[in-house]
Motif scaffolding. Structure first.
Motif, PDB file in Angstrom:
ATOM      1  N   SER A  62     -57.483 -19.786 -43.519  1.00  0.00           N
ATOM      2  CA  SER A  62     -58.515 -20.260 -42.595  1.00  0.00           C
ATOM      3  C   SER A  62     -57.896 -20.641 -41.244  1.00  0.00           C
ATOM      4  O   SER A  62     -56.680 -20.695 -41.074  1.00  0.00           O
ATOM      5  CB  SER A  62     -59.212 -21.473 -43.198  1.00  0.00           C
ATOM      6  N   THR A  64     -57.630 -23.409 -39.740  1.00  0.00           N
ATOM      7  CA  THR A  64     -56.743 -24.575 -39.751  1.00  0.00           C
ATOM      8  C   THR A  64     -55.303 -24.154 -40.006  1.00  0.00           C
ATOM      9  O   THR A  64     -54.380 -24.629 -39.346  1.00  0.00           O
ATOM     10  CB  THR A  64     -57.174 -25.536 -40.880  1.00  0.00           C
ATOM     11  N   PHE A  65     -55.126 -23.269 -40.993  1.00  0.00           N
ATOM     12  CA  PHE A  65     -53.770 -22.838 -41.336  1.00  0.00           C
ATOM     13  C   PHE A  65     -53.173 -21.970 -40.234  1.00  0.00           C
ATOM     14  O   PHE A  65     -51.994 -22.091 -39.923  1.00  0.00           O
ATOM     15  CB  PHE A  65     -53.766 -22.102 -42.676  1.00  0.00           C
ATOM     16  N   SER A 104     -69.229 -25.306 -41.177  1.00  0.00           N
ATOM     17  CA  SER A 104     -68.669 -26.558 -41.668  1.00  0.00           C
ATOM     18  C   SER A 104     -67.765 -26.262 -42.868  1.00  0.00           C
ATOM     19  O   SER A 104     -68.087 -25.415 -43.703  1.00  0.00           O
ATOM     20  CB  SER A 104     -69.810 -27.483 -42.094  1.00  0.00           C
ATOM     21  N   PRO A 105     -66.607 -26.946 -42.954  1.00  0.00           N
ATOM     22  CA  PRO A 105     -65.733 -26.673 -44.098  1.00  0.00           C
ATOM     23  C   PRO A 105     -66.346 -27.114 -45.419  1.00  0.00           C
ATOM     24  O   PRO A 105     -65.920 -26.700 -46.486  1.00  0.00           O
ATOM     25  CB  PRO A 105     -64.478 -27.485 -43.777  1.00  0.00           C
ATOM     26  N   LEU A 106     -67.352 -27.961 -45.332  1.00  0.00           N
ATOM     27  CA  LEU A 106     -67.985 -28.480 -46.543  1.00  0.00           C
ATOM     28  C   LEU A 106     -69.315 -27.769 -46.755  1.00  0.00           C
ATOM     29  O   LEU A 106     -70.213 -27.860 -45.921  1.00  0.00           O
ATOM     30  CB  LEU A 106     -68.202 -29.989 -46.383  1.00  0.00           C
ATOM     31  N   GLN A 107     -69.424 -27.058 -47.835  1.00  0.00           N
ATOM     32  CA  GLN A 107     -70.681 -26.370 -48.168  1.00  0.00           C
ATOM     33  C   GLN A 107     -71.100 -26.806 -49.564  1.00  0.00           C
ATOM     34  O   GLN A 107     -70.307 -26.730 -50.495  1.00  0.00           O
ATOM     35  CB  GLN A 107     -70.490 -24.846 -48.156  1.00  0.00           C
ATOM     36  N   ILE A 108     -72.315 -27.274 -49.697  1.00  0.00           N
ATOM     37  CA  ILE A 108     -72.784 -27.705 -51.010  1.00  0.00           C
ATOM     38  C   ILE A 108     -74.022 -26.890 -51.364  1.00  0.00           C
ATOM     39  O   ILE A 108     -75.005 -26.873 -50.607  1.00  0.00           O
ATOM     40  CB  ILE A 108     -73.117 -29.213 -51.018  1.00  0.00           C
TER      41      ILE A 108
ATOM     42  N   ILE B 147     -61.641 -32.422 -45.183  1.00  0.00           N
ATOM     43  CA  ILE B 147     -62.815 -31.876 -44.475  1.00  0.00           C
ATOM     44  C   ILE B 147     -62.579 -31.958 -42.964  1.00  0.00           C
ATOM     45  O   ILE B 147     -62.843 -31.012 -42.226  1.00  0.00           O
ATOM     46  CB  ILE B 147     -64.102 -32.641 -44.873  1.00  0.00           C
ATOM     47  N   LEU B 151     -60.147 -27.809 -43.813  1.00  0.00           N
ATOM     48  CA  LEU B 151     -59.836 -27.051 -45.030  1.00  0.00           C
ATOM     49  C   LEU B 151     -61.138 -26.650 -45.720  1.00  0.00           C
ATOM     50  O   LEU B 151     -62.088 -27.441 -45.760  1.00  0.00           O
ATOM     51  CB  LEU B 151     -59.005 -27.902 -45.991  1.00  0.00           C
ATOM     52  N   LYS B 152     -61.146 -25.464 -46.288  1.00  0.00           N
ATOM     53  CA  LYS B 152     -62.377 -24.994 -46.942  1.00  0.00           C
ATOM     54  C   LYS B 152     -62.448 -25.589 -48.339  1.00  0.00           C
ATOM     55  O   LYS B 152     -62.094 -24.934 -49.327  1.00  0.00           O
ATOM     56  CB  LYS B 152     -62.412 -23.472 -46.947  1.00  0.00           C
ATOM     57  N   VAL B 153     -62.902 -26.823 -48.407  1.00  0.00           N
ATOM     58  CA  VAL B 153     -62.879 -27.568 -49.668  1.00  0.00           C
ATOM     59  C   VAL B 153     -63.910 -27.056 -50.676  1.00  0.00           C
ATOM     60  O   VAL B 153     -63.835 -27.367 -51.860  1.00  0.00           O
ATOM     61  CB  VAL B 153     -63.112 -29.081 -49.422  1.00  0.00           C
ATOM     62  N   SER B 154     -64.890 -26.290 -50.197  1.00  0.00           N
ATOM     63  CA  SER B 154     -65.946 -25.830 -51.104  1.00  0.00           C
ATOM     64  C   SER B 154     -65.527 -24.599 -51.902  1.00  0.00           C
ATOM     65  O   SER B 154     -66.172 -24.260 -52.889  1.00  0.00           O
ATOM     66  CB  SER B 154     -67.203 -25.496 -50.307  1.00  0.00           C
ATOM     67  N   ASN B 177     -65.269 -28.795 -53.769  1.00  0.00           N
ATOM     68  CA  ASN B 177     -65.823 -30.073 -53.294  1.00  0.00           C
ATOM     69  C   ASN B 177     -65.412 -31.286 -54.111  1.00  0.00           C
ATOM     70  O   ASN B 177     -66.073 -32.321 -54.062  1.00  0.00           O
ATOM     71  CB  ASN B 177     -67.359 -30.042 -53.238  1.00  0.00           C
TER      72      ASN B 177
END
Lengths: 329, 344
Positions: A62, A64-65, A104-108, B147, B151-154, B177
Motif C-alpha cells: 500500500s 504507506t509502505f 479509508s484504510p478501515l473498511q467494515i 489506521i 495500513l489496510k487493517v481490513s 479489523n
C-alpha cells in the motif's frame, strides 16, 4: 564500500519532474552500490528495490509502505527524503491520483443500522422554530420600515397621477424617469430636498403622493412605477421646490443612473442613509442627490450606467445577472 | 437530554490521551490540539486549584515554588491521578470548543493501551464523562495507530505496528479489523529520558532535569551505532561541587545511555514476531513493520529494529499524530456502522 556506513551526500542533480525511481537509481550508482547491497541493507528483496527504481508501484504494497520504502532508501543514500517523496507525489498526480489515498484504510462490511426517528424529529422541530423566528423577525422589520403614507394634500392639479410616495424619510423622492429627454432632466433637476423638509414648504404637496395613492401601506415599488409614469409632472413639481431647497443642496453631489436591463438597486450616501431601494426597469433613469461617496448595490450590474455630477462613472462590469457593489466617488 | 442538546453544538473528538502528550482530532478539522499532559496545581487553604494545563504547565515542571505542583496525571499509559486527568480533559475539551457559547458535551473516542485492565479502562471512561463527554468509546492504541498510519487493517493480511509512546510501547499484529496479537511494554520516551538522566549522573557526576534530558534525546539522541555523531552543550548541577557546570554530550554517549530501554523494545518486537501465526508472520516479513508514536522520531530506530529482526521497518508519516488521526477515522466508521472496534 560497506552499506552499513552512512554515505557521503550524494544529492543527485534532480531535474524538476524527474521520477523518484530515477533519482534513487542515479544516487545508488554514484555511491557505487549494487541493487543487492541496497536490498541487504534495507532488508528488502531485490525485486522490490528494482520495482522502486522502475516506479512500478503496483508490485509493492500500500501507499504507506511505498512512502516508507522511499524514505528509508533515500536516507540510506543520504538524499533528502522530502525531495524523493515530492517526486513520488508528482508521479501520483500525473497518474490522476491525489497526494493521499482516497480510500479509508478501515473498511467494515457490516450493514449500517437504521437511523432512529428521535434525531430526525428534533431536527424538524429546530427547523420549524427557526422558520418561525425568521418570519417574526422579517414581519417586525417590515412594519418598522413601511410607515403609513402621510395625509394627502388635495392639491393634485400639477401631478394628477404623481408618485405614490410611501413617506420613507430616507428617500429623497426626487428620482425621475425621463427617457425622452434625459439631458434636460439633469439640467433642470431640482434640489431634491428630502420629503421631510420639503413638506414644510407651501408647495410641499406637489412632491407628495396624490390622493389617488391613498393606500397607507403603499410599497415602494408602487412609488417607483408611479414615478415612471409621471416623470414630467414630478419634474415640474420638483422645480417648484427649488427656492427652498436650492441653497441647502448646492454642495450635494448629483448621481444619475440609467438602466438597460431590469436591475435591483440600493443606494446609500456617505452618511449611510439609504437614498433609494427599488427594482428598476429597462429604460428607466434615476437621479439622486447626496454626499459622495455613494455606495450603489446593483442586482444586475451589467444593465446599469452611472453618471456622477454629469461625468460617466466607469466600473468593471460583471457578466449579466451578477450582483455588484460599487462605490461612486 | 440537556447533554444531548449541548451535544448538538459539540464536535466529535478523537483523543490520544498519552503519557507525554494529549492530542485531539476533530473530524473535518484535523489535529486541533497537541499539548503536553501536564497540569500545574496550586494548593491554597487546603484546596487544590488548577493553575495551568498543557504547554504552560510543562514550562513549570521542575521550576515551581512550594505551593504549586506540576504533575503528569498519566503514568505508563494509564491514569495515575483520576481527578487531575478529569480536569485536564475538561480544559482540553473546552479549548477545542472555544467558539461555542454552550458548555461542550462531545462524543469522544479515547485510545487505551492494549493490555490495560478493566479498572484502567473504566477510569478513563469515567474521567472523560466527568470532563463533560456525553458518550465515550475506547479503541486500542496500536489499532488506532495502524489506521492513522494508513495500513489496510481490513484486509485478510497481517500488518504489524509498533507504537512507541511516552509511557509504553505497544506492539500489535492486526488483520481483518482486529488485533490478533498484542503486547505492551512499559518502555517509552520517559524511560529514555530517565536513562539519559542516570547516565549523566554516573558519568559526569551532574544532575539534569527531565526537560533537559528530553531536549538531549530530541537533538542528539540516536538508536543505531553507525549514525552520524552530533554534539550538544548541557548545563547541570554538579553533585560534588553543588554548583551548575557545563559539559558536552555526543550521540554515541546517548546511544550507550539508551541501550537498556532499546533492548527492551527489541526484545518485545522479537517476541511478538515469534508469537504471530505463521501466515501473518509471512505477510509481515513481506511488507514490513510500521513504527508510530513519538519514539519513532528517535534517529535511526528503524535501522536498529531492522538490523535486529531482519525485517524492513518503516517510520509512518507524521508518527506523533497517527493514533489521534486513526481514532478519528475509526470513530467515523463506528458511527456509521454502530459497532465497537475494541477487541478485548
Amino acid at each position: 564500500m560497506s552499506a552499513d556506513e552512512p554515505l557521503e551526500n550524494n544529492e543527485p542533480a534532480s531535474a524538476p519532474g524527474e521520477r523518484p525511481g530515477a533519482l534513487l537509481k542515479s544516487a545508488r550508482e554514484q555511491a557505487k552500490l549494487s541493487e543487492e547491497d541496497v536490498a541487504r541493507e534495507l532488508r528488502m528483496t531485490v525485486t522490490k528495490v528494482r520495482a522502486l527504481e522502475a516506479d512500478e508501484y503496483e508490485k509493492l504494497h500500500s501507499d504507506t509502505f511505498i512512502r516508507g520504502y522511499l524514505r528509508t532508501y533515500s536516507k540510506l543514500l543520504n538524499l533528502d527524503p522530502n525531495t524523493i517523496l515530492d517526486a513520488y507525489k508528482q508521479t501520483r498526480r500525473e497518474a490522476g491520483l491525489g497526494d493521499e489515498p482516497e480510500e479509508s484504510p478501515l473498511q467494515i462490511n457490516v450493514p449500517a443500522p437504521a437511523r432512529s426517528m428521535g434525531k430526525f424529529i428534533i431536527w424538524i422541530i429546530v427547523l420549524l422554530a427557526g422558520i418561525w423566528a425568521l418570519s417574526v423577525w422579517f414581519l417586525g422589520n417590515r412594519q418598522d420600515t413601511v410607515e403609513p403614507a402621510p395625509v394627502m394634500d388635495p392639491v393634485s392639479d400639477v401631478a394628477p397621477n404623481g408618485p405614490a410616495n410611501d413617506g420613507e424619510p430616507t428617500q429623497t423622492g426626487a428620482f425621475q424617469d425621463t427617457p425622452a429627454d434625459p439631458v434636460a432632466t439633469q439640467s433642470e433637476s431640482p434640489g431634491n430636498a428630502p420629503v421631510g423638509s420639503s413638506a414644510e414648504g407651501p408647495d410641499a404637496a406637489l412632491a407628495q403622493p396624490t390622493p389617488g395613492a391613498g393606500d397607507t401601506q403603499a410599497p415602494q415599488t408602487q412609488a417607483s412605477v408611479a414615478a415612471a409614469e409621471s416623470g414630467n409632472s414630478l419634474e415640474e413639481a420638483a422645480s417648484l421646490n427649488e427656492p427652498e431647497a436650492g441653497t441647502e443642496n448646492d454642495n450635494l453631489d448629483q448621481m444619475r443612473l440609467s438602466f438597460t436591463e431590469e436591475c435591483w438597486l440600493e443606494v446609500t450616501d456617505s452618511r449611510g442613509d439609504v437614498l433609494e431601494t427599488d427594482l428598476m426597469q429597462p429604460g428607466q433613469t434615476l437621479e439622486l442627490q447626496g454626499e459622495a461617496p455613494f455606495t450603489v448595490k446593483l442586482g444586475n450590474a451589467a444593465g446599469a450606467n452611472i453618471q456622477l455630477n454629469g461625468e460617466p462613472f466607469e466600473f468593471d462590469r460583471p457578466p449579466s445577472g451578477r450582483y455588484m457593489a460599487v462605490t461612486v466617488n | 437530554m440537556l447533554k444531548h442538546l449541548r451535544g448538538a453544538f459539540s464536535n466529535d473528538l478523537s483523543i490520544d490521551l498519552g503519557t507525554a502528550n494529549t492530542l485531539i482530532y476533530v473530524r473535518g478539522r484535523g489535529i486541533v490540539l497537541n499539548e503536553p499532559s501536564v497540569v500545574a496545581i496550586r494548593h491554597h487553604n487546603g484546596h487544590k486549584i488548577v493553575e495551568a494545563v498543557g504547554t504552560e504547565a510543562k514550562r513549570m515542571l521542575g521550576r515551581t515554588p512550594g505551593n504549586i505542583t506540576a504533575i503528569r496525571p498519566l503514568k505508563d499509559g494509564v491514569i495515575a491521578d483520576f481527578q487531575v486527568t478529569e480536569k485536564m480533559l475538561q480544559h482540553f475539551i473546552r479549548k477545542v470548543h472555544e467558539a461555542s457559547w454552550f458548555q461542550p458535551s462531545p462524543r469522544v473516542l479515547i485510545s487505551v493501551p492494549c493490555l490495560s485492565t478493566e479498572v484502567e479502562k473504566r477510569a478513563i471512561r469515567e474521567s472523560a464523562m466527568g470532563a463533560g463527554a456525553r458518550e465515550v468509546r475506547l479503541i486500542e492504541e496500536p489499532m488506532a495507530a495502524a489506521i492513522g498510519a494508513g495500513l489496510k487493517v481490513s484486509e485478510a493480511s497481517g500488518s504489524m505496528v509498533v507504537d512507541i509512546g511516552g509511557g509504553t510501547t505497544e506492539i500489535a499484529v492486526i488483520s481483518l479489523n482486529g488485533v490478533v496479537y498484542s503486547d505492551s511494554v512499559r518502555i517509552g520516551g520517559d524511560r529514555f529520558d530517565e536513562a539519559i538522566v542516570n547516565y549523566v549522573r554516573r558519568h559526569y557526576g551532574s544532575v539534569i532535569g527531565d526537560a533537559t534530558a528530553e531536549r538531549i534525546k530530541q537533538e542528539v539522541g540516536c538508536a543505531f551505532a553507525g549514525s552520524e555523531v552530533r554534539e550538544i552543550d548541557v548545563r547541570g548541577r554538579n553533585l560534588a561541587e553543588g554548583v551548575p557546570r557545563s559539559f558536552t554530550l555526543n550521540s554515541d554517549e546517548i546511544l550507550e545511555a539508551l541501550q537498556e530501554p532499546l533492548a527492551g523494545i527489541v526484545q518485545a518486537v522479537k517476541s511478538a514476531l515469534e508469537q504471530s501465526p505463521p501466515e501473518l508472520a509471512a505477510d509481515i516479513a513481506e511488507s514490513g513493520v510500521v513504527l508510530t508514536g513519538g519514539g519513532a522520531l528517535l534517529r535511526d530506530i528503524d535501522r536498529l529494529l531492522s538490523n535486529e529482526t531482519g525485517l524492513p521497518f518503516i517510520v509512518a508519516e507524521d508518527p506523533l499524530t497517527c493514533v489521534a488521526r486513526g481514532g478519528g477515522l475509526a470513530m467515523e466508521m463506528m458511527d456509521k456502522r454502530n459497532i465497537d472496534l475494541l477487541s478485548s
